[in-house]
Design a protein around this motif. Structure first.
Motif, PDB file in Angstrom:
ATOM      1  N   ALA A  66       0.821  -1.214   0.000  1.00  9.76           N
ATOM      2  CA  ALA A  66       0.000   0.000   0.000  1.00  9.76           C
ATOM      3  C   ALA A  66       0.855   1.264   0.000  1.00  9.76           C
ATOM      4  CB  ALA A  66      -0.932  -0.007   1.210  1.00  9.76           C
ATOM      5  N   LEU A  67       1.982   1.238   0.699  1.00 10.36           N
ATOM      6  CA  LEU A  67       2.801   2.440   0.849  1.00 10.36           C
ATOM      7  C   LEU A  67       3.983   2.480  -0.107  1.00 10.36           C
ATOM      8  CD1 LEU A  67       1.114   2.343   3.554  1.00 10.36           C
ATOM      9  CD2 LEU A  67       3.052   3.511   4.602  1.00 10.36           C
TER      10      LEU A  67
ATOM     11  N   GLY B 190      11.756  -6.653   1.517  1.00 10.15           N
ATOM     12  CA  GLY B 190      12.021  -5.518   0.638  1.00 10.15           C
ATOM     13  C   GLY B 190      12.637  -5.945  -0.676  1.00 10.15           C
ATOM     14  N   VAL B 191      13.585  -6.865  -0.620  1.00  9.54           N
ATOM     15  CA  VAL B 191      14.219  -7.372  -1.833  1.00  9.54           C
ATOM     16  C   VAL B 191      13.196  -8.078  -2.719  1.00  9.54           C
ATOM     17  CG1 VAL B 191      15.891  -9.043  -2.725  1.00  9.54           C
ATOM     18  CG2 VAL B 191      16.512  -7.551  -0.813  1.00  9.54           C
ATOM     19  N   ALA B 192      12.374  -8.930  -2.096  1.00 10.37           N
ATOM     20  CA  ALA B 192      11.380  -9.689  -2.862  1.00 10.37           C
ATOM     21  C   ALA B 192      10.343  -8.779  -3.505  1.00 10.37           C
ATOM     22  CB  ALA B 192      10.694 -10.709  -1.953  1.00 10.37           C
ATOM     23  N   LEU B 193       9.910  -7.736  -2.786  1.00 11.35           N
ATOM     24  CA  LEU B 193       8.897  -6.824  -3.334  1.00 11.35           C
ATOM     25  C   LEU B 193       9.487  -5.906  -4.397  1.00 11.35           C
ATOM     26  CD1 LEU B 193       6.917  -5.869  -0.098  1.00 11.35           C
ATOM     27  CD2 LEU B 193       6.190  -7.405  -1.932  1.00 11.35           C
ATOM     28  N   ALA B 194      10.728  -5.454  -4.194  1.00  7.34           N
ATOM     29  CA  ALA B 194      11.373  -4.606  -5.202  1.00  7.34           C
ATOM     30  C   ALA B 194      11.581  -5.370  -6.500  1.00  7.34           C
ATOM     31  CB  ALA B 194      12.709  -4.095  -4.657  1.00  7.34           C
ATOM     32  N   LYS B 195      11.908  -6.614  -6.399  1.00  9.72           N
ATOM     33  CA  LYS B 195      12.096  -7.483  -7.567  1.00  9.72           C
ATOM     34  C   LYS B 195      10.832  -7.546  -8.420  1.00  9.72           C
ATOM     35  CE  LYS B 195      12.685 -12.480  -8.357  1.00  9.72           C
ATOM     36  NZ  LYS B 195      12.981 -13.767  -7.672  1.00  9.72           N
TER      37      LYS B 195
ATOM     38  N   SER C 200       9.051   0.895  -4.252  1.00  8.70           N
ATOM     39  CA  SER C 200       9.925   1.766  -5.040  1.00  8.70           C
ATOM     40  C   SER C 200      11.341   1.211  -5.129  1.00  8.70           C
ATOM     41  CB  SER C 200       9.947   3.167  -4.414  1.00  8.70           C
ATOM     42  OG  SER C 200       8.643   3.699  -4.358  1.00  8.70           O
ATOM     43  N   ASP C 201      11.865   0.720  -4.020  1.00  6.92           N
ATOM     44  CA  ASP C 201      13.174   0.058  -3.977  1.00  6.92           C
ATOM     45  C   ASP C 201      13.216  -0.796  -2.724  1.00  6.92           C
ATOM     46  OD1 ASP C 201      14.287   1.677  -1.703  1.00  6.92           O
ATOM     47  OD2 ASP C 201      14.083   3.300  -3.158  1.00  6.92           O
ATOM     48  N   GLU C 202      14.295  -1.532  -2.552  1.00  9.12           N
ATOM     49  CA  GLU C 202      14.359  -2.492  -1.454  1.00  9.12           C
ATOM     50  C   GLU C 202      14.732  -1.878  -0.112  1.00  9.12           C
ATOM     51  OE1 GLU C 202      18.727  -4.470  -1.889  1.00  9.12           O
ATOM     52  OE2 GLU C 202      17.326  -4.811  -3.554  1.00  9.12           O
ATOM     53  N   LYS C 203      14.993  -0.597  -0.068  1.00  6.55           N
ATOM     54  CA  LYS C 203      15.389   0.063   1.168  1.00  6.55           C
ATOM     55  C   LYS C 203      14.270   0.010   2.209  1.00  6.55           C
ATOM     56  CE  LYS C 203      17.073   4.484   2.984  1.00  6.55           C
ATOM     57  NZ  LYS C 203      17.363   5.915   2.656  1.00  6.55           N
ATOM     58  N   VAL C 204      14.660  -0.259   3.443  1.00 11.41           N
ATOM     59  CA  VAL C 204      13.712  -0.289   4.565  1.00 11.41           C
ATOM     60  C   VAL C 204      13.913   0.970   5.400  1.00 11.41           C
ATOM     61  CG1 VAL C 204      12.959  -1.537   6.627  1.00 11.41           C
ATOM     62  CG2 VAL C 204      13.744  -2.810   4.605  1.00 11.41           C
ATOM     63  N   GLU C 205      12.817   1.661   5.694  1.00 12.79           N
ATOM     64  CA  GLU C 205      12.895   2.888   6.491  1.00 12.79           C
ATOM     65  C   GLU C 205      12.093   2.727   7.778  1.00 12.79           C
ATOM     66  OE1 GLU C 205      11.734   6.248   4.176  1.00 12.79           O
ATOM     67  OE2 GLU C 205      13.415   6.056   2.759  1.00 12.79           O
ATOM     68  N   THR C 206      12.387   3.606   8.737  1.00 13.35           N
ATOM     69  CA  THR C 206      11.676   3.573  10.015  1.00 13.35           C
ATOM     70  C   THR C 206      10.406   4.407   9.933  1.00 13.35           C
ATOM     71  OG1 THR C 206      13.773   3.327  11.198  1.00 13.35           O
ATOM     72  CG2 THR C 206      11.865   4.030  12.488  1.00 13.35           C
TER      73      THR C 206
END
Length: 351
Positions: free
Chosen positions: A205-206, A269-274, A279-285
């Motif tokens: 969603a985000l 993140g890697v799986a969803l970015a693939k 937007s990219d595999e980076k994880v934020e707080t």
């Protein structure tokens, strides 16, 4: 007299896998296998596992009483609702009547969840919390959760133990954690209410994966097949009159070990970015504004978001290995190695 067994929640993720594996588990002989059904379609599906369907209203004590007592059921897997107080009590009272009429030892297996033994529920997280800790019941009694529903679930878990003891029923508190892997049952293909699904749903969603804790908390994990193995080994012990630990000493965590949430977030993140889901595999707080948006995506107030996909849980499994001879097939790192397939399955069933 042999035991008659009832599995509630047989159309669910955990219950379905349990039903699917019962036939091949080489269990000692027992009487009849029953499973609860809400619809005629579910009833037909249950029969393929050799289970006789039973229909009853969980809010109707008379219907539960009739199902348990008339069929002389002596073992109940309760896998439906960890919060509500009345249904477990209805089952416990009915089991007590079966014991009175038949002289059989009767058993109530109550499924809760690792959240009840986590920071969300006020459990200690500064040390490993063993499921064999002789003071675990007292620890649970003293816990104060941050959110009302979790406190209700903690209270209900303790009440199950108390009421079962009062009525002469043996109780067992079964604790799944982050359970992953493909369900083998006919119903829910994924653990729709479990944490990894929530991580994927919020990220989709985000358009980004967000962590919800500032530190690096850990949580126990278990493959659904290993989780089912503990259910089955506990029943095996019951069927041979092996006297498994019960009551205030009857906590059973199904887990091969723990992983860090950050490692799980990174892998998702890697799986969803693939797949171009984020937007990219980076994880934020996540900040308050992001938590609000995550809550909207999950259909929960923002205060519930950390509960859905984060927190500390140092609950540690010992009893299943030491008392039941259970050995996990998959180590805790396996969830990280198979996240790509897990995400693929979740996305497929979310669309």
């Amino acid at each position: 007299m042999s035991h008659n067994v009832l599995i509630t929640g047989g159309s669910g993720y955990l219950g379905g896998t349990l039903l699917a594996r019962m036939g091949g588990a080489n269990l000692p002989p027992y009487g009849k296998l029953y499973a609860s059904a809400r619809t005629a379609e579910q009833a037909d599906s249950l029969r393929q596992y050799g289970a006789q369907p039973l229909s009853f209203n969980l809010k109707d004590e008379t219907e539960i009483w009739a199902s348990i007592v008339e069929n002389e059921i002596t073992v109940v897997y309760y896998m439906i609702d960890a919060i509500s107080y009345d249904p477990p009590l209805f089952f416990i009272k009915a089991l007590a009547e079966v014991k009175r009429r038949t002289g059989q030892t009767v058993h109530f297996l109550h499924t809760t969840g690792a959240k009840l033994f986590s920071s969300h529920a006020g459990a200690p997280t500064d040390r490993p919390l063993l499921d064999t800790d002789p003071k675990l019941y007292d620890i649970q009694m003293s816990q104060r959760a941050k959110l009302g529903p979790i406190q209700e679930a903690v209270n209900n878990s303790c009440a199950v133990i108390e009421q079962a003891e009062r009525h002469g029923v043996r109780s067992y508190i079964f604790v799944p954690c982050i359970v992953y892997g493909k369900s083998e049952g006919f119903g829910e293909p994924i653990a729709t209410l479990r944490q990894i699904v929530n991580v994927v749903q919020a990220a989709k969603a985000l358009k980004r994966v967000y962590r919800v804790d500032p530190d690096r908390p850990t949580w126990p994990v278990c493959h659904v097949v290993d989780n089912t193995g503990v259910y089955i080994e506990l029943l095996r012990k019951i069927l041979v009159n092996g006297n498994p630990s019960h009551g205030k000493n009857g906590y059973y965590l199904a887990s091969s070990g723990s992983i860090a949430w950050d490692d799980l977030y990174d892998a998702v993140g890697v799986a969803l970015a693939k797949r171009d889901i984020v937007s990219d595999e980076k994880v934020e707080t996540a900040n308050d504004q992001i938590l609000e948006k995550m809550g909207a995506a999950l259909g929960r107030p923002k205060e519930f978001v950390p509960l859905q996909l984060g927190g500390w849980c140092t609950f540690t499994a010992r009893r299943a290995e030491e008392e039941l001879g259970w050995k996990p097939i998959f180590n805790p790192q396996h969830i990280l190695e198979t996240v790509d397939a897990e995400v693929e399955r979740i996305l497929f069933h979310m669309t």
